[in-house]
Scaffold this active site. Structure first.
Site, PDB file in Angstrom:
ATOM      1  CB  THR A 266      -0.983   0.038   1.191  1.00 11.86           C
ATOM      2  OG1 THR A 266      -0.253   0.092   2.414  1.00 11.86           O
ATOM      3  CG2 THR A 266      -1.920  -1.160   1.180  1.00 11.86           C
TER       4      THR A 266
ATOM      5  CG  HIS B 227       9.733   1.169  11.994  1.00 14.92           C
ATOM      6  ND1 HIS B 227       9.943  -0.193  11.884  1.00 14.92           N
ATOM      7  CD2 HIS B 227       9.353   1.384  13.279  1.00 14.92           C
ATOM      8  CE1 HIS B 227       9.715  -0.764  13.046  1.00 14.92           C
ATOM      9  NE2 HIS B 227       9.350   0.173  13.904  1.00 14.92           N
TER      10      HIS B 227
HETATM   11  C1  GRF Z   1       3.817  -0.804   6.739  1.00 11.34           C
HETATM   12  O1  GRF Z   1       3.189  -0.592   7.993  1.00 11.34           O
HETATM   13  C2  GRF Z   1       5.264  -0.394   6.803  1.00 11.34           C
HETATM   14  O2  GRF Z   1       5.517   0.647   7.681  1.00 11.34           O
HETATM   15  C3  GRF Z   1       5.915  -1.669   7.314  1.00 11.34           C
HETATM   16  O3  GRF Z   1       5.205  -2.720   6.726  1.00 11.34           O
HETATM   17  C4  GRF Z   1       3.900  -2.290   6.390  1.00 11.34           C
HETATM   18  C5  GRF Z   1       3.795  -2.567   4.914  1.00 11.34           C
HETATM   19  O4  GRF Z   1       2.682  -2.109   4.335  1.00 11.34           O
HETATM   20  N1  GRF Z   1       7.329  -1.643   7.041  1.00 11.34           N
HETATM   21  P1  GRF Z   1       2.494  -2.093   2.754  1.00 11.34           P
HETATM   22  O5  GRF Z   1       3.113  -3.388   2.173  1.00 11.34           O
HETATM   23  O6  GRF Z   1       3.162  -0.864   2.203  1.00 11.34           O
HETATM   24  O7  GRF Z   1       1.005  -2.097   2.589  1.00 11.34           O
END
Ligand code: GRF
Length: 267
Positions: free
Chosen positions: A16, A159
């Site tokens: 996402t 993060h």
């Molecule tokens: C997000 O919360 C990011 O901060 C963490 O993993 C999650 C991944 O989300 N590193 P996406 O794959 O971008 O939906």
């Protein structure tokens, strides 16, 4: 809009954040073109998102590569320029108390996979590499080859917590389980540790008593989708400068800290 930078992305899952970057690019909010999306997980939905937008993709199946390495197969070999001593000395993911054999096994098997990642990235020159939900720690082997100039780091990560609180893979879960009243997300440059590099930007949000882990995660992700494109745009504008700052306290005590300065927009 100024000159566009070339951005490569690594994803492990749903992507996402990648989608938020693609959308920001489409509405002209970032001066950046996505030049590749790679993954350690061949089934990552983020790869499909990229393909839907005509962005080149590649896969390096980490578990399969590590298995092949243990079996001594030709396609999974340590690169010639692998120096275990150098990586051991640089890495700060594991504290000194951790069994050195475990650290060596990590550095060795990960480097095998990272060498394949670097090879897959090679046809696509890039200015910035963004980790968008890439769930693997990178070793100094990979980091040094992407960041030949230490003064100008060019790997960013997002993060799901207000670092340095709750590093690791479940930032929102850890924040929620701890009973925090505030959660957040952080974009930082990647260094040799786990979620420990210089902080570029952070967003915070309130956590209420009636919240669930799902509502917290949702609120956090919505902040991430805004924060990441903003930080990428600051990088594209050449406005991020990592500096060591020295501070002298009234009693004469001196301390230093690393700060990512956001320079004024000269455009
Ligand atoms: C997000 O919360 C990011 O901060 C963490 O993993 C999650 C991944 O989300 N590193 P996406 O794959 O971008 O939906």
């Amino acid at each position: 809009m100024g000159k566009k930078i070339r951005v490569g992305a690594l994803v492990s899952g749903g992507g996402t954040n990648l989608q938020a970057i693609i959308d920001a690019r489409r509405r002209g909010a970032i001066d950046a073109d996505l030049v590749f999306v790679g993954s350690d997980n061949p089934g990552a939905y983020g790869l499909e998102r990229a393909e839907q937008h005509g962005i080149p993709t590649f896969r390096v199946d980490y578990p399969a590569v590590m298995r092949a390495f243990r079996q001594g197969l030709e396609e999974a070999r340590l690169p010639e320029d692998f120096r275990l001593d150098d990586l051991r000395a640089k890495q700060t993911i594991f504290p000194p108390s951790v069994d050195p054999q475990k650290v060596d096994a990590f550095l060795t098997t990960r480097t095998v996979a990272e060498a394949l990642l670097l090879k897959a990235m090679q046809p696509f020159p890039f200015d910035l590499l963004v980790l968008a939900g890439f769930m693997r720690n990178l070793t100094p082997y990979f980091i040094d080859r992407v960041n030949p100039d230490r003064a100008h780091p060019r790997i960013m990560n997002i993060h799901p917590a207000l670092l340095p609180a709750f590093p690791g893979t479940d930032g929102y879960g850890d924040t929620f389980r701890y009973g925090c009243k505030v959660g957040g997300c952080t974009v930082h440059f990647v260094d040799y540790g786990e979620d420990s590099g210089p902080i570029i930007g952070q967003r915070a949000f309130a956590i209420h008593e009636e919240d669930t882990l799902e509502t917290v995660r949702r609120r956090g992700l919505e902040q991430e989708w805004q924060l990441y494109p903003e930080c990428i745009q600051l990088f594209a504008e050449g406005r991020l400068k990592t500096v060591r700052m020295r501070h002298e306290q009234p009693g004469g005590r001196v301390f230093e800290r690393t700060v990512v300065k956001v320079l004024p927009n000269r455009r």
